[in-house]
Scaffold this active site. Structure first.
Site, mmCIF file in Angstrom:
data_model
loop_
_atom_site.group_PDB
_atom_site.id
_atom_site.type_symbol
_atom_site.label_atom_id
_atom_site.label_comp_id
_atom_site.label_asym_id
_atom_site.label_seq_id
_atom_site.Cartn_x
_atom_site.Cartn_y
_atom_site.Cartn_z
ATOM 1 N N ARG A 1 0.730 -1.285 0.075
ATOM 2 C CA ARG A 1 -0.011 -0.068 0.057
ATOM 3 C C ARG A 1 0.696 1.285 -0.026
ATOM 4 O O ARG A 1 0.417 2.109 -0.369
ATOM 5 C CB ARG A 1 -0.997 -0.052 1.290
ATOM 6 C CG ARG A 1 -1.773 1.103 1.245
ATOM 7 C CD ARG A 1 -2.974 1.141 1.995
ATOM 8 N NE ARG A 1 -2.884 0.590 3.465
ATOM 9 C CZ ARG A 1 -2.156 1.221 4.660
ATOM 10 N NH1 ARG A 1 -2.136 2.619 4.478
ATOM 11 N NH2 ARG A 1 -2.086 0.764 5.723
ATOM 12 N N TYR B 1 -15.760 15.791 -15.364
ATOM 13 C CA TYR B 1 -16.254 14.641 -15.411
ATOM 14 C C TYR B 1 -17.551 14.422 -14.046
ATOM 15 O O TYR B 1 -16.942 14.970 -13.092
ATOM 16 C CB TYR B 1 -15.207 13.433 -15.204
ATOM 17 C CG TYR B 1 -15.771 12.071 -14.912
ATOM 18 C CD1 TYR B 1 -16.360 11.535 -15.685
ATOM 19 C CD2 TYR B 1 -15.334 11.487 -13.869
ATOM 20 C CE1 TYR B 1 -17.050 10.316 -15.584
ATOM 21 C CE2 TYR B 1 -15.733 10.058 -13.480
ATOM 22 C CZ TYR B 1 -16.762 9.583 -14.379
ATOM 23 O OH TYR B 1 -16.900 8.012 -14.163
ATOM 24 N N ASP C 1 -6.700 17.970 -14.426
ATOM 25 C CA ASP C 1 -6.977 16.642 -14.777
ATOM 26 C C ASP C 1 -6.951 16.653 -16.252
ATOM 27 O O ASP C 1 -7.588 17.345 -17.124
ATOM 28 C CB ASP C 1 -8.624 16.295 -14.684
ATOM 29 C CG ASP C 1 -8.899 14.961 -14.886
ATOM 30 O OD1 ASP C 1 -8.287 14.530 -15.939
ATOM 31 O OD2 ASP C 1 -9.806 14.255 -14.308
ATOM 32 N N LYS D 1 -8.109 5.289 -19.220
ATOM 33 C CA LYS D 1 -8.201 5.968 -20.805
ATOM 34 C C LYS D 1 -6.916 5.674 -21.714
ATOM 35 O O LYS D 1 -6.404 4.676 -21.593
ATOM 36 C CB LYS D 1 -8.703 7.399 -20.502
ATOM 37 C CG LYS D 1 -9.817 7.533 -19.511
ATOM 38 C CD LYS D 1 -11.013 6.605 -19.638
ATOM 39 C CE LYS D 1 -12.093 6.614 -18.588
ATOM 40 N NZ LYS D 1 -12.055 7.383 -17.415
HETATM 41 N N1 LCS Z 1 -11.437 12.303 -14.909
HETATM 42 C C1 LCS Z 1 -12.000 12.245 -16.076
HETATM 43 C C2 LCS Z 1 -11.560 13.376 -17.189
HETATM 44 C C3 LCS Z 1 -12.659 11.163 -16.380
HETATM 45 O O1 LCS Z 1 -13.210 11.064 -17.616
HETATM 46 C C4 LCS Z 1 -12.752 9.953 -15.725
HETATM 47 C C5 LCS Z 1 -13.649 8.890 -15.968
HETATM 48 C C6 LCS Z 1 -12.150 9.994 -14.225
HETATM 49 C C7 LCS Z 1 -11.672 11.286 -14.013
HETATM 50 C C8 LCS Z 1 -12.355 9.002 -13.287
HETATM 51 O O2 LCS Z 1 -11.577 8.026 -13.720
HETATM 52 P P1 LCS Z 1 -12.019 6.365 -13.376
HETATM 53 O O3 LCS Z 1 -12.188 6.457 -11.817
HETATM 54 O O4 LCS Z 1 -13.143 6.090 -14.036
HETATM 55 O O5 LCS Z 1 -10.727 5.645 -13.723
HETATM 56 N N2 LCS Z 1 -14.398 8.913 -17.273
HETATM 57 C C9 LCS Z 1 -15.230 8.204 -17.709
HETATM 58 C C10 LCS Z 1 -15.945 8.439 -18.769
HETATM 59 O O6 LCS Z 1 -16.190 9.510 -19.467
HETATM 60 N N3 LCS Z 1 -16.933 7.286 -18.903
HETATM 61 O O7 LCS Z 1 -16.661 6.185 -18.035
HETATM 62 C C11 LCS Z 1 -15.671 6.801 -17.380
#
Ligand code: LCS
Length: 393
Positions: free
Chosen positions: A58, A111, A183, A208
């Site tokens: 961790r 998001y 971000d 992503k």
């Molecule tokens: N920041 C952005 C810009 C994102 O698009 C997402 C997830 C996150 C943070 C969070 O990331 P995760 O915890 O899912 O790894 N975006 C998503 C979307 O547009 N569609 O499904 C997930």
């Protein structure tokens, strides 16, 4: 890192390699929860931070460290902290860098969950927030308060591809005694390096483009200086949103082809966006590479390419968008983005459904908006797929 790995692509391939006893070319998966100390004194030194040894996964692990070092090199930061998900990275940034009484200015069209976590939960701990169109510098300036301690920018923003001027945002934030947290998920380090433009922390959902293969959920934060990095690492270990070694191995493996994937997806996205814009069924298209994008020139200065994300609205609104999403055959109807396969989704009912309709409308996320994450399939096949989905049989 290997001597001579100076350029971005060389760093992609060679940064973060960890030595092991057998000369493995790829960092092995250290699938272990804990690490043996050489002696009681060594254990005490590790805990006191006097030596760099590993203690417990961790807190740190060589496979995770390899990914962190690679992303830190790509983002030109002093180090990075990997997390269990992108939301783990967002949570870590909020909790590590804010306290009750502070105020945050954030991009309105972030998001959805990044906004819900702030407005619905951090607010309960006394953190106030204002959601503004940060692509408008005056709107960002007006949203600042004396107690603003963080400017949180998502650029390009999800799903509207709004671009915030990072250099100007850093100046505004710093003049107000606030940190700039970015971000940068939609850009990936291949297209944009916020720390070099003045940001203090850059974070990604590595789910992503960084991983790029739609098979892992993960996140990462990179920091400008060691004191910020230490705060982020401490919060990640306390909240327990660490990445695990197998996850880190997969992400690091995917990351090595980031430049190749991004170049191909971006070239195809450009073609699809131009094609969509010329279609009679399409009301508007938002793609950073189109001259019709409101911050096309700023993006050209701040990013090295327009990326692979497109938003658009059909003249028939929501009903036409639904029909399109149901009729595509090659593109997959799914949330997430940034993988080798093309995905199509509806933000108002899916990714941004948790944001109140009024706030969604204010942020410009209309009910008919469709979001396309362009993958690396043949451009001709994608255009043909969209054509057959748009044209009634
Ligand atoms: N920041 C952005 C810009 C994102 O698009 C997402 C997830 C996150 C943070 C969070 O990331 P995760 O915890 O899912 O790894 N975006 C998503 C979307 O547009 N569609 O499904 C997930």
């Amino acid at each position: 890192m290997k001597a001579g790995a100076r350029g971005f692509d060389s760093k992609l391939v060679h940064s973060g390699a960890q030595d092991d006893a057998h000369g493995s070319v790829v960092t092995p998966i250290y699938q272990t929860s804990t690490f043996a100390f050489e002696s009681a004194a060594h254990g005490a030194e590790c805990f006191a931070g006097k030596t760099d040894g590993y203690i417990y996964t961790r807190l740190g692990n060589p496979t995770i460290r390899a990914l962190e070092d690679c992303v830190a090199a790509l983002e030109e930061g002093c180090g990075a902290v990997a997390t269990s998900s992108g939301m783990g990275a967002v949570t870590t940034a909020y909790l590590a860098l804010l306290k009750g009484g502070d105020h945050v200015v954030s991009t309105a069209s972030v998001y959805g969950p990044s906004r819900i976590l702030m407005e619905g939960h951090l607010a309960g701990f006394g953190v106030a927030s204002t959601y503004a169109d940060t692509s408008d510098l005056d709107a960002m300036r007006h949203a600042l308060r004396p107690e603003t301690r963080m400017v949180y920018v998502e650029t390009p923003s999800n799903p509207l591809m709004q671009i915030t001027d990072l250099f100007a945002a850093a100046e505004l934030a710093h003049a107000n005694g606030a940190l700039l947290v970015v971000d940068s998920t939609f850009a990936s380090p291949y297209l944009q390096r916020p720390l070099a433009l003045g940001a203090d922390v850059v974070l990604h959902s590595v789910t992503k483009f960084i991983n790029g293969h739609a098979d892992v959920v993960g996140g990462i934060l990179a920091a400008r200086d060691a004191s910020l990095l230490q705060k982020l690492r401490k919060m990640m270990t306390l909240t327990g949103c660490n990445m695990d070694p197998h996850q880190a191995f997969l992400v690091h493996r995917g990351l090595k082809t980031l430049s190749l994937r991004m170049e191909r997806a971006q070239a195809t996205a450009g073609r699809v966006a131009h094609w969509l814009e010329a279609r009679p069924e399409v009301d508007w298209v938002r793609y950073i590479g189109l001259p019709s994008h409101p911050q096309h020139e700023l993006a050209a200065r701040q990013m090295s390419g327009p990326g692979a994300m497109i938003s658009f609205e059909l003249k028939g609104g929501l009903a036409a968008g639904e029909s399109l999403m149901n009729r595509v055959k090659l593109a997959t109807l799914a949330v997430s983005l940034g993988g080798v396969e093309t995905l199509i989704e509806h933000p108002a009912s899916m990714t941004h459904s948790g944001v109140a309709p009024k706030e969604r409308a204010q942020a410009g996320i209309s009910d008919g908006l469709v979001r396309l994450s362009v993958g690396i399939e043949d451009a001709d096949d994608l255009v043909e797929d969209l054509r057959q989905a748009l044209e009634p049989a």
